[in-house]
Design an enzyme around this catalytic site. Structure first.
Site, PDB file in Angstrom:
ATOM      1  CG  HIS A 130      -1.738   1.188   1.434  1.00 57.34           C
ATOM      2  ND1 HIS A 130      -3.114   1.176   1.319  1.00 57.34           N
ATOM      3  CD2 HIS A 130      -1.417   2.465   1.773  1.00 57.34           C
ATOM      4  CE1 HIS A 130      -3.585   2.394   1.549  1.00 57.34           C
ATOM      5  NE2 HIS A 130      -2.571   3.190   1.837  1.00 57.34           N
ATOM      6  CD  GLU A 131       1.513   3.754   3.481  1.00 55.26           C
ATOM      7  OE1 GLU A 131       1.891   4.830   2.962  1.00 55.26           O
ATOM      8  OE2 GLU A 131       0.370   3.605   3.930  1.00 55.26           O
ATOM      9  CG  HIS A 165       0.267   6.014  -0.801  1.00 53.90           C
ATOM     10  ND1 HIS A 165      -0.797   6.566  -1.480  1.00 53.90           N
ATOM     11  CD2 HIS A 165      -0.259   5.427   0.303  1.00 53.90           C
ATOM     12  CE1 HIS A 165      -1.919   6.306  -0.830  1.00 53.90           C
ATOM     13  NE2 HIS A 165      -1.617   5.619   0.249  1.00 53.90           N
TER      14      HIS A 165
END
Length: 257
Positions: free
Chosen positions: A59-60, A63
């Protein structure tokens, strides 16, 4: 100073921490499928926790990688491209708190925190895409986990492992929905923020740090909780899996009960 090719490769080398998490995920999955060891429920616990933390890393990373292509070339030097959860801005909020939430209530709490230098990025669509990248990863994880279950591809595998996969997929669905809420501090607000007026953004900014706590508080209200989980169950069922299987996985996950 320009970044050399060697430095760039080092900044993007996958961390041993991430490989260790993947090893735990794979080993625990094998242990549950083959019924290896003394307690299958401990294996399910390790499978779900390691799988959840792996998804937080992805997820990160999404980003950070999107921000890199958007113009923030500092994310590599900060270690965000190595899939190491310990490089996040707040290790406790990034790892321990989300894991604590799944221990307490089976909710995929948004975790992780990468500091993006937004001033380096130009274009509202780029800012929106950076915020959307994380929840899209959770949605992709939910699809990867649940679609094979829905299609019956895992029917030959023992029910306990299927339940564990369903529960991990359930966490991904809750994380996707929570992350997409247009609440300051969550990715959903980050998606629409570039399109809001400057004055509105300035007024809302001080409350961003309390956004997640506010959402958690609202989920304690029975009516709000019912609406939220109704949405979760609808999306879950749309992927072809019964929520009952995830509930069974949740009960197996809590081996201490």
């Amino acid at each position: 100073m320009a970044v050399t090719d060697t430095q760039r490769r080092e900044e993007r080398r996958i961390s041993p921490v991430f490989w260790a998490l993947v090893a735990v995920l794979g080993t625990s999955a094998w242990a549950v499928i083959t019924d290896y060891g003394q307690s299958i429920r401990v294996g399910i616990f390790l499978f779900v926790v390691s799988g959840w933390v792996v998804s937080l890393c992805l997820h990160e990373y999404a980003h950070a990688r999107t921000a890199l292509h958007g113009g923030d070339i500092t994310v590599g030097a900060k270690g965000y491209l190595r899939l190491n959860p310990f490089t996040y801005s707040h290790a406790v909020l990034s790892i321990l708190l989300p894991v604590l939430f799944i221990l307490m209530g089976g909710i995929g709490l948004p975790g992780g925190a990468v500091f993006i230098e937004r001033g380096r990025i130009h274009g509202r669509w780029k800012h929106s895409l950076i915020s959307a990248a994380g929840p899209l990863v959770n949605l992709a994880c939910a699809i990867v986990l649940l679609v094979p279950l829905g299609l019956g591809l895992l029917d030959s595998v023992r029910i306990e492992f299927r339940a564990a996969v369903a529960f991990l997929g359930f966490l991904q669905v809750t994380a996707t929905i929570l992350n997409l809420l247009p609440v300051p501090g969550l990715d959903g607000y980050g998606i629409i923020e570039p399109w809001l007026s400057y004055n509105f953004r300035r007024q809302v900014e001080p409350f961003a740090q309390f956004g997640l706590l506010a959402v958690f508080g609202l989920l304690w209200i029975p009516e709000v909780n019912a609406v939220f989980f109704d949405g979760v169950y609808r999306l879950f069922s749309a992927l072809g899996v019964s929520p009952v299987l995830a509930s069974y996985g949740d009960s197996l996950f809590r081996f201490w009960k």
